[in-house]
Design a protein around this motif. Structure first.
Motif, PDB file in Angstrom:
ATOM      1  N   ASN A 116       0.819  -1.214   0.000  1.00  0.00           N
ATOM      2  CA  ASN A 116       0.000   0.000   0.000  1.00  0.00           C
ATOM      3  C   ASN A 116       0.850   1.260   0.000  1.00  0.00           C
ATOM      4  OD1 ASN A 116       1.044  -0.334   2.560  1.00  0.00           O
ATOM      5  ND2 ASN A 116      -0.825   0.252   3.632  1.00  0.00           N
ATOM      6  N   LEU A 184       0.671  -7.115   2.253  1.00  0.00           N
ATOM      7  CA  LEU A 184       0.073  -6.666   3.507  1.00  0.00           C
ATOM      8  C   LEU A 184      -0.515  -7.868   4.238  1.00  0.00           C
ATOM      9  CD1 LEU A 184      -1.919  -3.507   2.337  1.00  0.00           C
ATOM     10  CD2 LEU A 184       0.414  -3.622   3.200  1.00  0.00           C
ATOM     11  N   THR A 236      -5.145  -2.627  13.929  1.00  0.00           N
ATOM     12  CA  THR A 236      -4.016  -2.505  13.004  1.00  0.00           C
ATOM     13  C   THR A 236      -3.087  -3.682  13.268  1.00  0.00           C
ATOM     14  OG1 THR A 236      -4.141  -0.089  12.932  1.00  0.00           O
ATOM     15  CG2 THR A 236      -2.061  -1.099  12.276  1.00  0.00           C
ATOM     16  N   ASN A 245      -1.736  -3.301   8.120  1.00  0.00           N
ATOM     17  CA  ASN A 245      -3.047  -3.178   7.495  1.00  0.00           C
ATOM     18  C   ASN A 245      -4.058  -2.925   8.603  1.00  0.00           C
ATOM     19  OD1 ASN A 245      -4.968  -3.099   5.526  1.00  0.00           O
ATOM     20  ND2 ASN A 245      -4.987  -5.298   5.110  1.00  0.00           N
TER      21      ASN A 245
END
Length: 349
Positions: A116, A184, A236, A245
């Motif tokens: 990301n 992720l 998280t 993530n």
């Protein structure tokens, strides 16, 4: 050139003398060379039979006895001289200028990012200070394909090989790097979860496998948490690549509506059981009607907390049984209803 003689006469006397005259050698040396710094230049001048050659730079002899010289080009401008002496001891001097264009030096190194993320790859020539006055052109390639990007920096998001070519005129410096994109951690939290604390107890939210966890709003660090209240819960997670993530789920309290209706009360103002109370939880809309024995409505309420005190038209109703009807809805779409409940209440003294 040639042999020349002279005749002297004085009175009756004669004398002769002769001399050989030679022309200085003529050199044909290029005026200048321009090459990339670090490359080799082969400079040459006229090849004169039997002649000797001396090449100098900054007053220093760098080569001799050949009409050809090999020079390692350095950045900047350098003047070179050649002196040629032929077999008649006649000589000539010529010179040329060698300009060395600095080659841009670029450095990249392999690195990695998370899926990301993006990264700015800095490709500016590290020797830009000595390239002042030159125009540096940049060209980026991705997996051997020209990208069309011509700035010194490149914003990358995809895994692969990134190459930069920095050029000044025909002098090119290039290098490449490998960008790895790490995955992720996978989160499979549902958008929402439902529970009824009265029947289900606590609900467990599981974030799945990862290396570390941070839950909000309670800052727990376990893989799963127990929840006993409705609200928004977020987590998280971080994996072994140090990639993170986040996800959140809404815990909704979904319970069926329930009513608890008294079957008798004594409106005698003694402070005990003076009201006809209706108790309920998870109630939305609410409508209570109480009737006398002739079917006349003697009490109406749209609020379950608004209780009947046994009075109708300012008169206390006599002892007896009074029918009632309650229509109501739940406080969630899942238990919207409507529902209907019927019964009776006894007025006692």
């Amino acid at each position: 050139e040639g042999q020349y003689a002279i005749l002297f006469k004085y009175g009756g006397c004669n004398a002769t003398a002769s001399a050989d005259v030679f022309v200085n050698p003529v050199l044909d040396t290029p005026d200048s060379y321009t090459k990339c710094a670090g490359t080799t230049v082969i400079a040459n001048t006229s090849n004169i039979a039997g002649a000797t050659y001396i090449w100098t730079n900054n007053g220093n002899i760098i080569a001799g006895n050949t009409n050809t010289i090999s020079i390692q080009t350095s950045a900047g401008k350098q003047n070179y001289f050649v002196q040629v002496t032929d077999i008649h001891n006649c000589f000539a001097i010529d010179s040329f200028q060698l300009t060395g264009i600095p080659i841009p030096i670029v450095h990249l190194r392999d690195t990695s990012i998370c899926a990301n993320q993006s990264i700015i790859i800095h490709g500016e020539a590290v020797n830009a200070s000595i390239l002042q006055g030159y125009q540096i052109k940049y060209e980026w390639l991705f997996n051997n394909t020209v990208t069309g990007k011509t700035q010194s920096d490149f914003t990358a998001t995809a895994a692969g090989i990134y190459e930069i070519r920095a050029s000044v005129e025909e002098c090119i410096g290039d290098t490449s790097m490998h960008l790895k994109v790490n995955p992720l951690p996978i989160l499979n939290l549902p958008v929402s979860m439902r529970f009824c604390p009265e029947s289900d107890g606590d609900i467990v939210i599981d974030a799945g496998a990862a290396d570390s966890y941070i839950w909000q709003p309670n800052s727990e660090s376990s893989r799963s948490i127990k929840v006993s209240h409705k609200g928004i819960y977020s987590v998280t997670v971080t994996n072994s690549y140090n990639c993170s993530n986040s996800a959140k789920t809404e815990v909704r309290e979904i319970c069926p509506p329930r009513l608890f209706v008294a079957d008798a009360f004594s409106p005698n103002h003694d402070g005990t059981n003076d009201l006809f109370n209706v108790y309920g939880v998870h109630i939305g809309k609410y409508h209570l009607l109480i009737f006398n024995r002739w079917g006349e409505v003697i009490f109406e309420s749209l609020d379950k907390d608004y209780a009947w005190n046994g009075i109708y038209k300012e008169d206390m109703m006599p002892i007896g049984v009074y029918p009632w009807v309650i229509t109501y809805e739940g406080d969630t779409d899942e238990y919207k209803g409507p529902y209907k409940l019927e019964g009776s209440v006894t007025v006692v003294k």
